[in-house]
Design an enzyme around this catalytic site. Structure first.
Site, PDB file in Angstrom:
ATOM      1  N   GLU A 164      16.668  -6.300  12.637  1.00 46.23           N
ATOM      2  CA  GLU A 164      15.840  -6.307  13.994  1.00 46.23           C
ATOM      3  C   GLU A 164      16.550  -5.682  15.130  1.00 46.23           C
ATOM      4  O   GLU A 164      16.987  -6.119  16.054  1.00 46.23           O
ATOM      5  CB  GLU A 164      15.835  -7.820  14.440  1.00 46.23           C
ATOM      6  CG  GLU A 164      14.880  -8.624  13.338  1.00 46.23           C
ATOM      7  CD  GLU A 164      14.527  -9.831  13.654  1.00 46.23           C
ATOM      8  OE1 GLU A 164      15.151 -10.329  14.758  1.00 46.23           O
ATOM      9  OE2 GLU A 164      13.393 -10.380  13.123  1.00 46.23           O
ATOM     10  N   GLU A 347      12.127 -11.963   6.269  1.00 38.56           N
ATOM     11  CA  GLU A 347      12.085 -13.199   6.758  1.00 38.56           C
ATOM     12  C   GLU A 347      10.540 -13.754   7.132  1.00 38.56           C
ATOM     13  O   GLU A 347      10.020 -12.961   7.668  1.00 38.56           O
ATOM     14  CB  GLU A 347      12.762 -13.177   8.114  1.00 38.56           C
ATOM     15  CG  GLU A 347      14.279 -13.264   8.119  1.00 38.56           C
ATOM     16  CD  GLU A 347      15.068 -13.249   9.513  1.00 38.56           C
ATOM     17  OE1 GLU A 347      14.369 -13.690  10.525  1.00 38.56           O
ATOM     18  OE2 GLU A 347      15.894 -12.508   9.424  1.00 38.56           O
TER      19      GLU A 347
HETATM   20  O1  LIG Z   1      14.542 -17.255  14.698  1.00 32.61           O
HETATM   21  C1  LIG Z   1      14.583 -17.347  13.400  1.00 32.61           C
HETATM   22  C2  LIG Z   1      15.106 -16.211  12.861  1.00 32.61           C
HETATM   23  C3  LIG Z   1      16.669 -15.967  13.349  1.00 32.61           C
HETATM   24  O2  LIG Z   1      17.406 -17.270  12.816  1.00 32.61           O
HETATM   25  C4  LIG Z   1      17.218 -14.618  12.527  1.00 32.61           C
HETATM   26  O3  LIG Z   1      18.500 -14.449  12.486  1.00 32.61           O
HETATM   27  C5  LIG Z   1      16.297 -13.616  13.117  1.00 32.61           C
HETATM   28  O4  LIG Z   1      16.571 -12.403  12.087  1.00 32.61           O
HETATM   29  C6  LIG Z   1      15.201 -13.617  13.474  1.00 32.61           C
HETATM   30  N1  LIG Z   1      14.190 -12.784  14.031  1.00 32.61           N
HETATM   31  C7  LIG Z   1      13.151 -13.393  14.331  1.00 32.61           C
HETATM   32  C8  LIG Z   1      11.959 -12.821  15.095  1.00 32.61           C
HETATM   33  C9  LIG Z   1      12.511 -12.209  16.520  1.00 32.61           C
HETATM   34  C10 LIG Z   1      13.094 -13.310  17.384  1.00 32.61           C
HETATM   35  C11 LIG Z   1      14.464 -13.248  16.937  1.00 32.61           C
HETATM   36  C12 LIG Z   1      15.224 -14.304  18.094  1.00 32.61           C
HETATM   37  C13 LIG Z   1      14.396 -15.053  18.803  1.00 32.61           C
HETATM   38  C14 LIG Z   1      13.170 -14.801  19.171  1.00 32.61           C
HETATM   39  C15 LIG Z   1      12.506 -13.852  18.322  1.00 32.61           C
HETATM   40  C16 LIG Z   1      13.144 -14.879  14.093  1.00 32.61           C
HETATM   41  N2  LIG Z   1      14.512 -14.973  13.518  1.00 32.61           N
END
Ligand SMILES: OC[C@@H]1[C@@H](O)[C@H](O)[C@@H](O)c2[nH]c(CCc3ccccc3)c[n+]21
Length: 437
Positions: A164, A347
């Protein structure tokens, strides 16, 4: 829906990231997330990753749990500051941790997928070399990637350069919610570009070192929809789609940033050396798709990117994200047609109000979420999408960045007071699904 409805070679897995689960800070140099999480006010309750899920000491138990659930594959990230002191000097003790982790996974017939960078930049490179703002960071990243390819590439054949880059650039350098907490619009575009250059340099090294391997990049992929049919809202949504999705995919496949988005950034300097896109657009083997939800967008004159988020009406997870499996189908079909590359869902998952009662966690909401998104995945495959795998986020509850330990995404519940693990009903459901029951 049964497992055998999916292609035989389709890999079902689960995913984590180093800073979120490892702890073990005594055996590694610090990252930007160590400094950020220890800065008052940056994370909920001042939570940090010093111990996290203590995976550094408990990795064998965690692999046993994955074996019990029956996953085919496991996506995890390497802590750059653990394997290279200050991101520069190889640290044999840190490398040895990942050697053992990989060997234990292979012993249990679990295919490792390694993410090289999941946000834990060595603090030294940030403090002394200006981190992702310094174009030279791409050389440091290439050296790190090459070391890992040489050490693990004989056994690990699936690699992801960055997790990301949109988050690293936008949340880390514009919004300021993530490490290193800058709030500078122009900086966020320099960072995005250096991340993409670093990605490209790693791919170049990979082709020399792991000749039978597959390498890609993972970005957050969000379904962007307009709040109304008003032309301004539609245009705002189209630009947001380009800033989040196109900005990190088009340069790799087409060798250029999305045109309308570039033209809309009037006062942003993008002075880019010509051969940068030759580096960035190295052929890759797949895109990793992190899908969680959609964004509903309307026009907003006061935002530098002229948009604002609208509150959608659908049921939401503990993160406030709408549950929208149709968005996954839509983006998979769009990406398949637009980029013509194999895809992995690297993910997908949800944060839930998980409660430990009598050593059980009844998370039917997570089972339903996963089933609905599996259905979207199967529909996409049936409609011709070259989709190769699906990694549920996450194997276990872990450090959820600015939210600390307040948000639980795991298939496995972690009692942080005792470090005991408990399989949630969703883990038991996944186990039966994988047994084709
Ligand atoms: O938020 C859940 C997971 C994180 O724990 C992962 O490390 C990360 O790769 C991830 N990306 C996303 C979508 C983008 C996002 C990231 C953080 C906060 C809000 C949106 C959700 N997540």
């Amino acid at each position: 829906m049964k497992r055998t409805d999916f292609p035989k070679e389709f890999k079902f897995g689960t995913a984590t990231a180093s800073y979120q689960i490892e702890g073990g800070i005594e055996d590694r140099s610090p990252s930007i997330w160590d400094e950020f999480s220890h800065t008052p006010g940056k994370t909920k309750n001042g939570d940090n990753g010093d111990v996290a899920c203590d995976h550094y000491h408990r990795y064998e138990e965690d692999i046993e749990i994955m074996k019990d659930i029956g996953v085919d594959a496991y996506r995890f990230s390497i802590s750059w500051p653990r394997v290279m002191t200050d991101g520069i000097k190889p640290n044999e003790k840190g490398i040895d941790f990942y050697q053992k982790l990989v060997d234990k996974l292979l012993e249990n017939n679990i295919t490792p997928f390694i993410t090289l960078y999941h946000w834990d930049l060595p603090l030294y490179l940030y403090k002394e070399k200006n981190g992702w703002l310094n174009p030279d960071i791409a050389n440091y990243f290439q050296d790190y990637a090459s070391l890992m390819f040489n050490k693990l590439g004989d056994r690990v054949k699936h690699w992801i350069t960055l997790n990301e880059p949109w988050c690293s650039a936008f949340l880390g350098y514009f919004v300021g919610e993530h490490a290193p907490g800058h709030k500078d619009f122009q900086e966020s575009f320099y960072v995005a570009h250096n991340l993409l250059r670093s990605h490209g340099k790693a791919v170049i090294a990979f082709r020399d070192i792991v000749k039978d391997g597959k390498i890609g990049i993972t970005n957050v992929v969000t379904k962007v929809e307009s709040l109304s049919n008003d032309e301004k809202d539609i245009q705002a949504a189209k630009l947001v789609d380009q800033y989040i999705n196109g900005w990190y995919h088009d340069p790799i496949v087409y060798g250029k940033y999305p045109e309308e988005a570039v033209n809309s950034l009037k006062n942003i300097k993008l002075d880019i050396p010509e051969n940068d896109f030759d580096i960035i657009s190295q052929t890759i083997d797949f895109f990793g798709v992190n899908y969680y939800s959609r964004q509903v967008i309307s026009y907003d004159e006061n935002h530098p990117l002229k948009f604002k988020h609208a509150e959608g009406p659908l049921p939401k997870t503990e993160m406030g994200w709408e549950i929208y499996p149709k968005g996954l189908y839509d983006k998979l079909v769009e990406f398949n047609n637009k980029y013509k590359l194999p895809l992995y869902i690297t993910e997908n998952g949800m944060a839930g109000p998980d409660k430990l009662e009598n050593e059980q966690i009844h998370d039917d909401y997570r089972i339903n979420y996963i089933k609905d998104h599996f259905k979207s995945t199967l529909d996409a495959i049936k409609d011709g999408v070259d989709l190769r795998g699906y990694f549920i986020w996450s194997l276990m509850d872990n450090f959820e960045w600015a939210h600390g330990y307040s948000k639980r995404f795991g298939l496995v519940y972690v009692d942080y007071n005792t470090q005991k693990r408990y399989l949630k009903d969703s883990a038991l459901w996944y186990k039966n699904f994988l047994l084709n029951k």
